[in-house]
Design a protein around this motif. Structure first.
Motif, PDB file in Angstrom:
ATOM      1  N   TRP A   1       0.817  -1.343   0.050  1.00 58.63           N
ATOM      2  CA  TRP A   1      -0.005   0.091  -0.055  1.00 58.63           C
ATOM      3  C   TRP A   1       1.013   1.389   0.035  1.00 58.63           C
ATOM      4  CZ3 TRP A   1      -3.652   1.241   4.858  1.00 58.63           C
ATOM      5  CH2 TRP A   1      -4.592   2.443   4.188  1.00 58.63           C
ATOM      6  N   ALA A   2       2.001   1.170   0.885  1.00 55.00           N
ATOM      7  CA  ALA A   2       2.868   2.412   0.955  1.00 55.00           C
ATOM      8  C   ALA A   2       3.499   2.567  -0.448  1.00 55.00           C
ATOM      9  CB  ALA A   2       3.962   2.206   1.980  1.00 55.00           C
ATOM     10  N   TRP A   3       3.894   1.428  -0.923  1.00 51.10           N
ATOM     11  CA  TRP A   3       4.723   1.455  -2.191  1.00 51.10           C
ATOM     12  C   TRP A   3       3.672   2.130  -3.593  1.00 51.10           C
ATOM     13  CZ3 TRP A   3       9.085   2.411  -4.349  1.00 51.10           C
ATOM     14  CH2 TRP A   3       9.359   1.953  -5.660  1.00 51.10           C
ATOM     15  N   ARG A   4       2.531   1.591  -3.310  1.00 52.93           N
ATOM     16  CA  ARG A   4       1.768   2.360  -4.224  1.00 52.93           C
ATOM     17  C   ARG A   4       1.311   3.571  -4.189  1.00 52.93           C
ATOM     18  NH1 ARG A   4      -1.507  -2.619  -3.585  1.00 52.93           N
ATOM     19  NH2 ARG A   4      -2.723  -1.366  -2.182  1.00 52.93           N
ATOM     20  N   LYS A   5       1.408   4.277  -2.838  1.00 51.31           N
ATOM     21  CA  LYS A   5       1.169   5.468  -2.715  1.00 51.31           C
ATOM     22  C   LYS A   5       2.519   6.163  -2.815  1.00 51.31           C
ATOM     23  CE  LYS A   5      -1.055   8.924  -0.051  1.00 51.31           C
ATOM     24  NZ  LYS A   5      -1.216  10.051  -0.558  1.00 51.31           N
ATOM     25  N   LEU A   6       3.411   5.865  -2.436  1.00 47.92           N
ATOM     26  CA  LEU A   6       4.942   6.696  -2.596  1.00 47.92           C
ATOM     27  C   LEU A   6       5.830   6.228  -3.499  1.00 47.92           C
ATOM     28  CD1 LEU A   6       5.596   7.042   1.336  1.00 47.92           C
ATOM     29  CD2 LEU A   6       4.225   8.734  -0.111  1.00 47.92           C
ATOM     30  N   GLY A   7       5.608   4.937  -4.083  1.00 47.69           N
ATOM     31  CA  GLY A   7       6.922   4.534  -4.859  1.00 47.69           C
ATOM     32  C   GLY A   7       7.184   5.314  -6.040  1.00 47.69           C
ATOM     33  N   GLY A   8       8.149   5.579  -6.558  1.00 48.63           N
ATOM     34  CA  GLY A   8       8.427   6.618  -7.519  1.00 48.63           C
ATOM     35  C   GLY A   8       8.498   8.027  -7.283  1.00 48.63           C
ATOM     36  N   ARG A   9       8.027   8.265  -6.089  1.00 52.87           N
ATOM     37  CA  ARG A   9       8.089   9.799  -5.689  1.00 52.87           C
ATOM     38  C   ARG A   9       8.894  10.107  -4.432  1.00 52.87           C
ATOM     39  NH1 ARG A   9       1.986  10.477  -4.145  1.00 52.87           N
ATOM     40  NH2 ARG A   9       2.842  12.352  -3.568  1.00 52.87           N
ATOM     41  N   VAL A  10       9.437   9.119  -4.022  1.00 56.08           N
ATOM     42  CA  VAL A  10      10.471   9.835  -3.072  1.00 56.08           C
ATOM     43  C   VAL A  10      11.804   9.117  -3.150  1.00 56.08           C
ATOM     44  CG1 VAL A  10       8.660   9.768  -1.145  1.00 56.08           C
ATOM     45  CG2 VAL A  10       9.812   7.635  -1.535  1.00 56.08           C
ATOM     46  N   ASP A  11      12.998  10.005  -2.590  1.00 53.50           N
ATOM     47  CA  ASP A  11      14.199   9.850  -2.857  1.00 53.50           C
ATOM     48  C   ASP A  11      14.812   8.656  -1.542  1.00 53.50           C
ATOM     49  OD1 ASP A  11      14.562  11.383  -5.094  1.00 53.50           O
ATOM     50  OD2 ASP A  11      14.278  12.885  -3.554  1.00 53.50           O
ATOM     51  N   TRP A  12      14.167   8.801  -0.474  1.00 57.49           N
ATOM     52  CA  TRP A  12      14.581   8.130   0.744  1.00 57.49           C
ATOM     53  C   TRP A  12      13.297   7.641   1.487  1.00 57.49           C
ATOM     54  CZ3 TRP A  12      19.502   7.167   2.899  1.00 57.49           C
ATOM     55  CH2 TRP A  12      20.663   7.677   2.181  1.00 57.49           C
ATOM     56  N   VAL A  13      13.403   6.676   2.074  1.00 52.84           N
ATOM     57  CA  VAL A  13      12.097   6.308   3.040  1.00 52.84           C
ATOM     58  C   VAL A  13      12.864   6.226   4.593  1.00 52.84           C
ATOM     59  CG1 VAL A  13      10.402   5.388   1.722  1.00 52.84           C
ATOM     60  CG2 VAL A  13      12.248   3.853   2.769  1.00 52.84           C
ATOM     61  N   TYR A  14      12.031   7.022   5.725  1.00 56.17           N
ATOM     62  CA  TYR A  14      12.505   6.938   6.944  1.00 56.17           C
ATOM     63  C   TYR A  14      11.266   6.154   7.759  1.00 56.17           C
ATOM     64  CZ  TYR A  14      13.791   8.994  11.352  1.00 56.17           C
ATOM     65  OH  TYR A  14      14.220   8.906  12.857  1.00 56.17           O
ATOM     66  N   GLU A  15      11.678   4.974   8.340  1.00 62.48           N
ATOM     67  CA  GLU A  15      10.778   4.291   8.788  1.00 62.48           C
ATOM     68  C   GLU A  15      10.933   3.956  10.441  1.00 62.48           C
ATOM     69  OE1 GLU A  15       8.603  -0.197   8.535  1.00 62.48           O
ATOM     70  OE2 GLU A  15      10.461   0.242   7.566  1.00 62.48           O
ATOM     71  N   ARG A  16       9.566   4.273  11.130  1.00 58.08           N
ATOM     72  CA  ARG A  16       9.674   4.055  12.527  1.00 58.08           C
ATOM     73  C   ARG A  16       9.527   2.614  12.688  1.00 58.08           C
ATOM     74  NH1 ARG A  16       8.466   7.066  17.420  1.00 58.08           N
ATOM     75  NH2 ARG A  16       7.063   5.534  18.625  1.00 58.08           N
ATOM     76  N   HIS A  17      10.264   1.924  13.346  1.00 59.68           N
ATOM     77  CA  HIS A  17      10.481   0.576  13.501  1.00 59.68           C
ATOM     78  C   HIS A  17       9.350  -0.016  14.185  1.00 59.68           C
ATOM     79  CE1 HIS A  17      12.150  -3.605  14.261  1.00 59.68           C
ATOM     80  NE2 HIS A  17      12.301  -3.534  13.108  1.00 59.68           N
ATOM     81  N   ASN A  18       8.966  -1.127  13.546  1.00 61.01           N
ATOM     82  CA  ASN A  18       8.118  -2.225  14.317  1.00 61.01           C
ATOM     83  C   ASN A  18       8.400  -3.715  13.794  1.00 61.01           C
ATOM     84  OD1 ASN A  18       6.124  -4.039  15.127  1.00 61.01           O
ATOM     85  ND2 ASN A  18       4.711  -2.260  15.644  1.00 61.01           N
ATOM     86  N   PRO A  19       8.893  -4.541  14.597  1.00 61.66           N
ATOM     87  CA  PRO A  19       9.569  -5.844  14.013  1.00 61.66           C
ATOM     88  C   PRO A  19       8.327  -6.524  12.958  1.00 61.66           C
ATOM     89  CG  PRO A  19       9.087  -6.231  16.243  1.00 61.66           C
ATOM     90  CD  PRO A  19       8.898  -4.815  16.015  1.00 61.66           C
ATOM     91  N   PHE A  20       6.979  -6.278  13.084  1.00 63.56           N
ATOM     92  CA  PHE A  20       6.121  -6.925  12.439  1.00 63.56           C
ATOM     93  C   PHE A  20       5.860  -5.976  11.048  1.00 63.56           C
ATOM     94  CE2 PHE A  20       5.063  -9.576  16.172  1.00 63.56           C
ATOM     95  CZ  PHE A  20       5.690 -10.842  15.847  1.00 63.56           C
TER      96      PHE A  20
END
Length: 158
Positions: A89-108
């Motif tokens: 879902w995130a890739w469909r929304k942001l893919g190709g539009r961002v240079d980096w991703v910053y993720e707040r981690h959760n193991p799952f």
């Protein structure tokens, strides 16, 4: 041209809504995004908790899940699948539009893996120890967490 950052948070109950019960996480997410903006980045958030029903993020309903074995087992089995769905879902929304991703981690919920596979550098923020003793499948959570550490490009320890 501004660098574009996708800010990812896969937690179902962590939200930037003003009424969210996870006030510490909310403040940290908003502060981190604001810091990138002050450095000249364009920030595009993809925060799962902001997309959940309001009552999920404004009540204490999540506390009871870990106290019942059957609910905890269901959560441990469901969350990796939800994580994959959220990553797509995130890739469909942001893919190709961002240079980096910053993720707040959760193991799952390692959504950054999908971006990394498409060549987008992945910053992984780790801001607390997970309470593995509260999980029914702590080995799976640890394994997923270690894999995320191995795959990301940058680890930010808070």
């Amino acid at each position: 041209m501004k660098q574009r950052l996708g800010f990812l948070s896969g937690s179902l109950r962590t939200s930037t809504r003003p009424a969210a019960t996870t006030t510490g996480a909310r403040a940290h997410i908003l502060g981190t995004m604001r810091a990138f903006e002050m450095l000249g980045w364009e920030v595009e958030p993809f925060i799962i908790g902001d997309r959940m029903p309001r009552r999920w993020v404004t009540s204490g309903s999540g506390r009871g899940v870990r106290h019942r074995f059957s609910l905890a087992l269901a959560a441990d089995l469901m969350l990796p699948i939800v994580g994959v769905v959220n990553a797509r879902w995130a890739w469909r929304k942001l893919g190709g539009r961002v240079d980096w991703v910053y993720e707040r981690h959760n193991p799952f919920n390692a959504m950054g893996w999908t971006f990394k596979r498409h060549g987008v550098p992945w910053i992984l923020e780790v801001n607390r120890d997970f309470l593995y003793e509260q999980m029914v499948l702590p080995g799976l959570a640890r394994w997923l967490e270690i894999r995320a550490y191995e795959k990301c490009d940058v680890i930010v320890c808070v």
